[in-house]
Every structure is written in structure tokens, then in C-alpha cells.
Motif scaffolding. Structure first.
Motif, PDB file in Angstrom:
ATOM      1  N   GLN A  60       0.840  -1.195   0.000  1.00  0.00           N
ATOM      2  CA  GLN A  60       0.000   0.000   0.000  1.00  0.00           C
ATOM      3  C   GLN A  60       0.880   1.252   0.000  1.00  0.00           C
ATOM      4  O   GLN A  60       0.592   2.219  -0.710  1.00  0.00           O
ATOM      5  CB  GLN A  60      -0.928  -0.002   1.213  1.00  0.00           C
ATOM      6  N   ASN A  61       1.949   1.215   0.767  1.00  0.00           N
ATOM      7  CA  ASN A  61       2.868   2.343   0.820  1.00  0.00           C
ATOM      8  C   ASN A  61       3.477   2.617  -0.553  1.00  0.00           C
ATOM      9  O   ASN A  61       3.573   3.767  -0.977  1.00  0.00           O
ATOM     10  CB  ASN A  61       3.962   2.075   1.859  1.00  0.00           C
ATOM     11  N   GLN A 107       4.221   1.250   9.950  1.00  0.00           N
ATOM     12  CA  GLN A 107       3.849   1.297   8.534  1.00  0.00           C
ATOM     13  C   GLN A 107       2.461   1.900   8.355  1.00  0.00           C
ATOM     14  O   GLN A 107       2.228   2.701   7.450  1.00  0.00           O
ATOM     15  CB  GLN A 107       3.896  -0.108   7.923  1.00  0.00           C
ATOM     16  N   ASN A 142       1.571   5.262   6.262  1.00  0.00           N
ATOM     17  CA  ASN A 142       0.582   5.259   5.185  1.00  0.00           C
ATOM     18  C   ASN A 142      -0.502   6.303   5.439  1.00  0.00           C
ATOM     19  O   ASN A 142      -0.926   6.999   4.516  1.00  0.00           O
ATOM     20  CB  ASN A 142      -0.044   3.878   5.031  1.00  0.00           C
TER      21      ASN A 142
END
Length: 135
Positions: free
Chosen positions: A26-27, A97, A101
Motif C-alpha cells: 500500500q505504501n 507502517q 501510510n
């Protein structure tokens, strides 16, 4: 009970690692601004989060909601302790994380909002609130 707990925790660890990998993916999509891939990854994140929740419910049912540190100290099983420490480490990485994000998403939304305001300026008379911002 300890054998079943160990099995559940090992399974939970592998699912958490997969969830962390999805967060990293996703990052990458956020950094590259790939909107269609972001839509796909949301479904994957939801599915993997659901799997984690199911395993967590199994574990809590087995341990009768007792704290894991207490159970591990009583068991005196080095393998169980290692699995627990690995899970805690993955959870910390996931939290970092996830926060990263969220910051990228928020930054992108602020940028988009500013661009929309620049492209479509408000032609009404400006009034200012007590903070000094225009309405």
C-alpha cells in the motif's frame, strides 16, 4: 493447551507478516500515486485483517482472556516466548507502517484540496473567522 496455543500463535504470526507486506505494498502504491492498485489493496487488507481477528478470537477463547505475558511466564517454554516476541515485533512494524501510510494519505488529501481551491476559486466576498482563516 500449550501445543494448540503455539499452533495458533504460529499461524497468527504468518498472517501478520502477510498483513505487514500488504501495508508495505500500500505504501508503494501511495508513493507512486497508483489509485487503481490502492483500491485493490484495500480489499486485501480487509481480508487479512479479518483473518488476524479470527485467530485472535481463537487465542483469546483458548487463554480465557488472560494476558499473554502471564501465560508465557507460567509455561516457561522458550519456543512459545520466541513466537510471542516475534509477533510483538511484527505488530510494532505494522503500527509504524500504518502510521506512515496514514500520513501519506493525509498529505495527498491536503494537496488535492489545495489544488481544487486553486483551480476553482471562490468568487464570493471573503470573510475571516477568529483564527484568521477565510470562509
Amino acid at each position: 493447551m500449550l501445543l494448540e496455543l503455539k499452533h495458533i500463535m504460529e499461524e497468527e504470526y504468518t498472517v501478520l507478516k502477510k498483513l505487514l507486506e500488504a501495508l508495505r505494498e500500500q505504501n508503494r502504491y501511495l508513493v507512486r500515486r497508483e489509485a487503481f492498485n490502492l483500491d485493490k489493496i484495500v480489499k486485501i487488507l480487509e481480508e487479512r485483517s479479518k483473518n488476524v481477528a479470527l485467530l485472535e478470537m481463537k487465542r483469546r477463547k483458548l487463554t480465557k482472556n488472560r494476558p499473554m505475558r502471564e501465560i508465557i511466564e507460567e509455561a516457561k517454554d522458550d519456543n512459545l516466548k520466541k513466537i510471542y516476541e516475534d509477533i510483538v515485533e511484527v505488530l510494532q512494524k505494522m503500527q509504524f507502517q500504518k502510521d506512515t501510510n496514514e500520513a501519506l494519505i493525509k498529505h495527498g488529501m491536503i494537496f488535492t484540496h489545495q489544488m481544487l481551491r486553486a483551480l476553482n476559486p471562490n468568487v464570493e466576498a471573503k470573510t475571516y473567522n477568529s483564527i484568521g482563516r477565510s470562509r
